[in-house]
Design an enzyme around this catalytic site. Sequence first.
Site, PDB file in Angstrom:
ATOM      1  N   HIS A 108       0.830  -1.212   0.000  1.00  0.00           N
ATOM      2  CA  HIS A 108       0.000   0.000   0.000  1.00  0.00           C
ATOM      3  C   HIS A 108       0.860   1.257   0.000  1.00  0.00           C
ATOM      4  O   HIS A 108       0.593   2.202  -0.726  1.00  0.00           O
ATOM      5  CB  HIS A 108      -0.916   0.019   1.235  1.00  0.00           C
ATOM      6  CG  HIS A 108      -2.115  -0.864   1.076  1.00  0.00           C
ATOM      7  ND1 HIS A 108      -3.031  -1.061   2.075  1.00  0.00           N
ATOM      8  CD2 HIS A 108      -2.550  -1.619   0.036  1.00  0.00           C
ATOM      9  CE1 HIS A 108      -3.977  -1.882   1.647  1.00  0.00           C
ATOM     10  NE2 HIS A 108      -3.699  -2.233   0.417  1.00  0.00           N
ATOM     11  N   TYR A 159      -9.486   4.537   3.085  1.00  0.00           N
ATOM     12  CA  TYR A 159     -10.131   3.471   3.883  1.00  0.00           C
ATOM     13  C   TYR A 159     -11.643   3.636   4.052  1.00  0.00           C
ATOM     14  O   TYR A 159     -12.382   2.658   3.906  1.00  0.00           O
ATOM     15  CB  TYR A 159      -9.405   3.299   5.230  1.00  0.00           C
ATOM     16  CG  TYR A 159      -8.143   2.481   5.035  1.00  0.00           C
ATOM     17  CD1 TYR A 159      -8.180   1.093   5.091  1.00  0.00           C
ATOM     18  CD2 TYR A 159      -6.925   3.089   4.737  1.00  0.00           C
ATOM     19  CE1 TYR A 159      -7.046   0.341   4.866  1.00  0.00           C
ATOM     20  CE2 TYR A 159      -5.788   2.346   4.508  1.00  0.00           C
ATOM     21  CZ  TYR A 159      -5.848   0.970   4.578  1.00  0.00           C
ATOM     22  OH  TYR A 159      -4.727   0.205   4.341  1.00  0.00           O
ATOM     23  N   GLU A 163       0.812   1.673   8.118  1.00  0.00           N
ATOM     24  CA  GLU A 163       1.207   2.390   6.893  1.00  0.00           C
ATOM     25  C   GLU A 163       1.766   3.780   7.220  1.00  0.00           C
ATOM     26  O   GLU A 163       2.723   4.229   6.581  1.00  0.00           O
ATOM     27  CB  GLU A 163       0.016   2.465   5.916  1.00  0.00           C
ATOM     28  CG  GLU A 163      -0.231   1.118   5.278  1.00  0.00           C
ATOM     29  CD  GLU A 163      -1.594   0.944   4.632  1.00  0.00           C
ATOM     30  OE1 GLU A 163      -2.270   1.955   4.342  1.00  0.00           O
ATOM     31  OE2 GLU A 163      -2.000  -0.218   4.434  1.00  0.00           O
ATOM     32  N   TYR A 178       8.463  -3.882  -9.133  1.00  0.00           N
ATOM     33  CA  TYR A 178       9.624  -4.594  -9.673  1.00  0.00           C
ATOM     34  C   TYR A 178      10.687  -4.721  -8.589  1.00  0.00           C
ATOM     35  O   TYR A 178      11.066  -3.716  -7.964  1.00  0.00           O
ATOM     36  CB  TYR A 178      10.181  -3.886 -10.931  1.00  0.00           C
ATOM     37  CG  TYR A 178       9.188  -4.020 -12.077  1.00  0.00           C
ATOM     38  CD1 TYR A 178       9.039  -5.229 -12.751  1.00  0.00           C
ATOM     39  CD2 TYR A 178       8.337  -2.973 -12.422  1.00  0.00           C
ATOM     40  CE1 TYR A 178       8.076  -5.390 -13.750  1.00  0.00           C
ATOM     41  CE2 TYR A 178       7.378  -3.118 -13.417  1.00  0.00           C
ATOM     42  CZ  TYR A 178       7.251  -4.344 -14.074  1.00  0.00           C
ATOM     43  OH  TYR A 178       6.296  -4.505 -15.043  1.00  0.00           O
ATOM     44  N   SER A 179      11.136  -5.947  -8.356  1.00  0.00           N
ATOM     45  CA  SER A 179      12.169  -6.181  -7.341  1.00  0.00           C
ATOM     46  C   SER A 179      13.462  -5.518  -7.779  1.00  0.00           C
ATOM     47  O   SER A 179      13.773  -5.481  -8.975  1.00  0.00           O
ATOM     48  CB  SER A 179      12.422  -7.688  -7.195  1.00  0.00           C
ATOM     49  OG  SER A 179      11.236  -8.330  -6.829  1.00  0.00           O
ATOM     50  N   PRO A 183      14.939 -10.643  -7.135  1.00  0.00           N
ATOM     51  CA  PRO A 183      15.283 -10.299  -5.747  1.00  0.00           C
ATOM     52  C   PRO A 183      16.429 -11.169  -5.230  1.00  0.00           C
ATOM     53  O   PRO A 183      17.198 -10.747  -4.366  1.00  0.00           O
ATOM     54  CB  PRO A 183      13.988 -10.590  -4.967  1.00  0.00           C
ATOM     55  CG  PRO A 183      13.216 -11.541  -5.816  1.00  0.00           C
ATOM     56  CD  PRO A 183      13.592 -11.233  -7.230  1.00  0.00           C
ATOM     57  N   PHE A 214       4.993 -12.710  -7.269  1.00  0.00           N
ATOM     58  CA  PHE A 214       5.045 -11.602  -8.216  1.00  0.00           C
ATOM     59  C   PHE A 214       3.643 -11.191  -8.681  1.00  0.00           C
ATOM     60  O   PHE A 214       3.498 -10.385  -9.580  1.00  0.00           O
ATOM     61  CB  PHE A 214       5.901 -11.973  -9.428  1.00  0.00           C
ATOM     62  CG  PHE A 214       7.375 -11.698  -9.218  1.00  0.00           C
ATOM     63  CD1 PHE A 214       7.859 -11.285  -7.998  1.00  0.00           C
ATOM     64  CD2 PHE A 214       8.267 -11.843 -10.271  1.00  0.00           C
ATOM     65  CE1 PHE A 214       9.206 -11.032  -7.808  1.00  0.00           C
ATOM     66  CE2 PHE A 214       9.626 -11.579 -10.102  1.00  0.00           C
ATOM     67  CZ  PHE A 214      10.091 -11.175  -8.878  1.00  0.00           C
ATOM     68  N   GLY A 215       2.601 -11.790  -8.125  1.00  0.00           N
ATOM     69  CA  GLY A 215       1.246 -11.389  -8.486  1.00  0.00           C
ATOM     70  C   GLY A 215       0.553 -10.875  -7.241  1.00  0.00           C
ATOM     71  O   GLY A 215       1.206 -10.388  -6.318  1.00  0.00           O
TER      72      GLY A 215
END
Length: 407
Positions: free
Chosen positions: A85, A95, A137, A208-209, A281, A398-399
């Site tokens: 997030h 929220y 967060e 993207y790592s 990664p 990765f999803g």
Amino acid sequence: MLNPKTLQTIESYVPVLAEQGATITTRFYQILFQKHPELLNVFNKTHQVKGTQPRALAHSVYMAVKHIQSLEQILPVVELIAHKHRSLGVLPEHYPVVGENLTIAMEEVLGDAFTPELKAAWIEVYEIIANAFIEVEGKLYREAIEQPGGWAGFRNFVIDRKVKESDVITSFYLKPVDQKPIASFKPGQYVSLDLSIPGQPHNHKRQYSLSDAPHKDYYRISVKREDAREDSPAGIVSSYLHDDVQVGDVLPVSAPAGVFTLNTDNPAPLVLISGGVGLTPLMSMLEHTLEATPDRRVLFVQATINGHTHAMQERLKALSEQHSQLNTYTFYTFPTDQDRKQKKMDGEGFIQIHHLDKILSTTDIDCYLCGPTPFMSHIYQLLSQLGVAEENIHYEFFGSMEHLQKT
Ligand code: FAD
């Protein structure tokens, strides 16, 4: 603290969420994007189309409601989501919008079964859950700003170099336009890109790592081009990056985020097992470990389709020649005749238990997996069968956040 009546009501709701959760969240996203199309700039539309995001949200809501009395039990999940997030720019004001529309979706899907009593209990519980996320967060936003070279939101980076790593993977070296220092990161973390692509009605954000060691004056990402197939279109962002983005172009990038990070305190042999582009990664972990803890034994296992898709092979070869503590192993699922002739791999087909048994001299290892979900499930099961403890096997999706089949 919930009163006993509310608690009882919400507990009775847990099985309903288990059964109807994905139907509710699928409807929720439809309502949300109809009423707030601007949020399409924040969420990954493909994950909605494929149904992975509604399933992931349904699971998170189910887990949070189930553990509402002790949310600390699901803190690892909360942190994982909170990192994503923060990298996407989700803010406290999002929220109430999510809560209101989730409630509407529940009313629509459950009808009379969503009684006024249940609705009141759910609204109370949602506020607790939302506040827990907002708090975590908020801390991440503060950390992102306060660390040296850090920032909140998106910062412009210029493509300094674009390097082809294989027929399908290309690396992009990103330097800040303002030429000021950039935040360090933990090997394994990723950045989000926020792309406005010509012809697209809204922005696309993707993670993207970071694929190189930290403490450089650039970030490197390595992207697999998702080609069109019979049943699916070409990937929007990966195609754009490969085909259109050139050296000198500017991309908005988030500060590094993510909880899939290398435990640098564990002296046990480090085992990195990648499938396809999942090597990114793990390359960062590898480069960092060889620099920072040169006495640590490292095994790098790379599975890929064949020699054409085999990314970063020169770099891995050079590293294993320079570092006697590193052993690398390559598996080609479908090698070409040329690959066989050149003896470029240590095994063909899927990695089997006897391969890992031979590679691992001990099960007292710290192991990191990244690759397609079925690949990770398969490797996880093999490692478990060999006796590697669950807490020593770490993995990254990765999803959308999914689930590994562990048995
Ligand atoms: P999208 O347009 O999002 O499509 C994704 C896939 O869905 C494609 O295969 C497409 O064909 C299919 N699809 C789209 N629409 C449909 C439809 N209607 N029906 C059926 N199928 C459909 N990727 C990397 O390459 N390198 C990395 O290092 C990397 N690191 C990541 C780290 C994290 C933490 C995460 C979450 C993801 C990472 N990814 C990485 C994946 C990356 O974020 C993108 O998801 C990936 O590049 C695909 O994005 P895209 O826009 O090209 O494809």
